[in-house]
Design a protein around this motif. Sequence first.
Motif, PDB file in Angstrom:
ATOM      1  N   SER A  67       4.771   5.945  -3.450  1.00  0.00           N
ATOM      2  CA  SER A  67       4.292   4.764  -2.738  1.00  0.00           C
ATOM      3  C   SER A  67       5.463   3.819  -2.514  1.00  0.00           C
ATOM      4  CB  SER A  67       3.189   4.054  -3.528  1.00  0.00           C
ATOM      5  OG  SER A  67       3.668   3.649  -4.795  1.00  0.00           O
ATOM      6  N   ARG A  68       5.463   3.167  -1.389  1.00  0.00           N
ATOM      7  CA  ARG A  68       6.591   2.335  -0.996  1.00  0.00           C
ATOM      8  C   ARG A  68       6.575   0.994  -1.724  1.00  0.00           C
ATOM      9  NH1 ARG A  68       6.897   3.155   5.529  1.00  0.00           N
ATOM     10  NH2 ARG A  68       8.583   1.638   5.254  1.00  0.00           N
ATOM     11  N   GLU A 118       5.177  -2.955  -0.366  1.00  0.00           N
ATOM     12  CA  GLU A 118       4.222  -2.699   0.702  1.00  0.00           C
ATOM     13  C   GLU A 118       2.876  -3.311   0.336  1.00  0.00           C
ATOM     14  OE1 GLU A 118       3.393   1.094   3.500  1.00  0.00           O
ATOM     15  OE2 GLU A 118       2.875   1.400   1.401  1.00  0.00           O
ATOM     16  N   LYS A 133       1.845  -5.093  -3.069  1.00  0.00           N
ATOM     17  CA  LYS A 133       2.986  -4.974  -3.979  1.00  0.00           C
ATOM     18  C   LYS A 133       4.039  -6.055  -3.722  1.00  0.00           C
ATOM     19  CE  LYS A 133       2.634   0.042  -4.494  1.00  0.00           C
ATOM     20  NZ  LYS A 133       3.343   1.329  -4.292  1.00  0.00           N
TER      21      LYS A 133
END
Length: 734
Positions: free
Chosen positions: A262-263, A266, A269
């Motif tokens: 997961s980035r 993003e 987050k």
Amino acid sequence: MVAGRRAKLPSLDAGLPPGALRELLDACRSTVRDHGWDSVIAALEDTAAGRSKASDSILSGTVAAGAALATSGWAPLLAPLVAGLVTTVTPPRETTFADAGPVYEGIEIPPAKGANGPLAQARQRRMLAILGSAQAVGVAASLSGGKARNQGFATGMMLPGAGFLYTRDPARFALTAVVFAFSLLLWFGTGNMVLPPVIWIGAAAYAARRASRSNRTWRRAALAVAGATALTALEVGRHRRRSFAQQVAQAEAANVFLGQASRPLEGAKRPDVHVADELDDEELALTRRFVDMANQAPDDWSNWNVIDQFQPAALRYQINAVIDALALQQYTRVPAFKGYLEDAQRQLITRYLEKKVWGYWALENLWGNLEWDPDPAKRQNIMMTGYFAQSLGLYQTVSGDLQHSEPGSLMFTWNDQRRYPLSYGALCASLAADYVRSPWGLVVCEPNWIFSLCNMRGGTGLRLHDRLHGTTYWDQIGDRYRRGFQQELVRPDGMVNGHRSSRVGIGAAGLTLSADLRNLVPNVADRGFLLLQAACRTPDGEIATPFRTDDRLLDPGNYTFNPLAGYAMVMEEAREAGDEELSRGVYRELRERLHISIDNRGWLVAEGASILAHAGLGRALFGRHGGWMDIVEKGMPAIWQEGPVIDSVPYPQVMVARAVSPNGRDLGAVLRTVGRQERVTVTFARLRPGGRYTLTGALEDAVVADDAGRARVQVEVAGRSALTLTFQNGVENR
């Protein structure tokens, strides 16, 4: 009647020696005079399309003269020029240039069609055509058995110094090879494109002269050179194919991991804009070092690294890096403080205008673009315009001071006759024009070289200007930038090339630098960080960098082997992405390798490291989760721009470790001092005129702002002292 347009060609007789070249030029002139440009162009098109033979058309005379020239002494010079011209005007086989195709936004590494992007491939084909034509002419001259001087010159044009093999002068061949290698180093380091061809052609001409005066020749030298070149080309090609296959395999393996990752930053987050923890002793000591250096006289370069002004150790990069670090600190830790931080940034901006800092461009422009013009913002000087634009944008963001956007506010003085009045806006206008003109979607710097980091600075400078001043530079160039960056600088394995030649297409791998890139090409930045993050942890989860045993980590700020710059980069990447555990773990590993202490000046000193590396450490230590992304994209929230600030403290007796207005009315701060207890005056600004404020941590319990919204209070500071200012009553809206 003669078909087509008429054109009178200038006389070519004056000063032109008789021979094949003159005959060719005369034949060209006669063909145009007798038939006109339109007919000549039509004949060329028919020949290129295969509809007719040049020897059977109006071009027959020119073809015959050209055939004679091919066996003359001019052929070794003209053949590479013609080959380069033909491959320049011939469009590349790929069509996905910066102006075409969708912008890829995925985090996984896309399938690669080749080892390089379409424009880089076109430049490499041109280079191979030039080198190949030189080999062909050299072999043809050897087989023809012509004059010794012609063979010596043709052999010399096959390889730098190879003409001395023909004249049996191996020592001169070796010397030429060494000198030519040094000229390539200068070409890379300073953009000097004049020296390599001058050495190459000059050595060939000297070998031709020696061949004409001696009977000691090796007539098969050209064949030997061609054979060695062919073997080298085959080996290079084999290595490139193997490397490409390895990179594709690495990309496939990485995509398995990236497909499940997961980035960072993003969606949820990414935290809201906030102030991080207060500065600790080391961070304050590093701040003091930067501020003291900024306060030196503009022409005093003691405590800076003065080595050269062309490569990473250049003074401009040191100044930019220190401004960027101080601006980031002001944003992430002390947005409600001005004082010595803003003073230092202004002093550094003034220092940047010293001719010693930017005067390099006169030489680079001369030997890189063949133009004498010291104007530092005319074109392609992104290593000044891009870096300085970013620093100016960061300073304007945290200070609200827009003075450097006034026309002529940045005066670059070359001499009494040459002055260049510029501004932040003028720098960005020049940058944007360079981006629009470039077929790469990226700006060439050090004429010829495209550096990924320079373009990160340039893109960020434009994004900052758009947010601050309402321009639309990034909207105009953003898609071309992202497309060009991914096509021409990202390798098949996802690594980012640090640089690429715009003229011959070669490049080398570098670092992704995800914190700097995330505002510009976010998918490449996130991909780079996730791979870096994974590489910095062992299978059992322990933090260990891939270079923990590497004793040859280069410090680009002084060209020595020192680990600080490399470790600081990883620390910053991790902190920006929110992996505080990784950032601190990497710092612990660094401390085990490098002695870092606070000296008797109160400065943080990493033994043997450059100012550039210390500034990188500053960004790593001063940053926070999403800090760089926020300062570029969001800037200062309204409550920080309108709320009260500490305008000054007596530096260096007192430093501000944290200062923020939580609501646009009140203020909380932490003051620090080293040594004995200090009674000092703290000046507040941007208060509500006539407003009453209560205080904690000061000698007074309350204070009333004057008509200018200012107030002074006495504070006893011993080590660490907290200070709060709370609005009670007065004019609610200014």
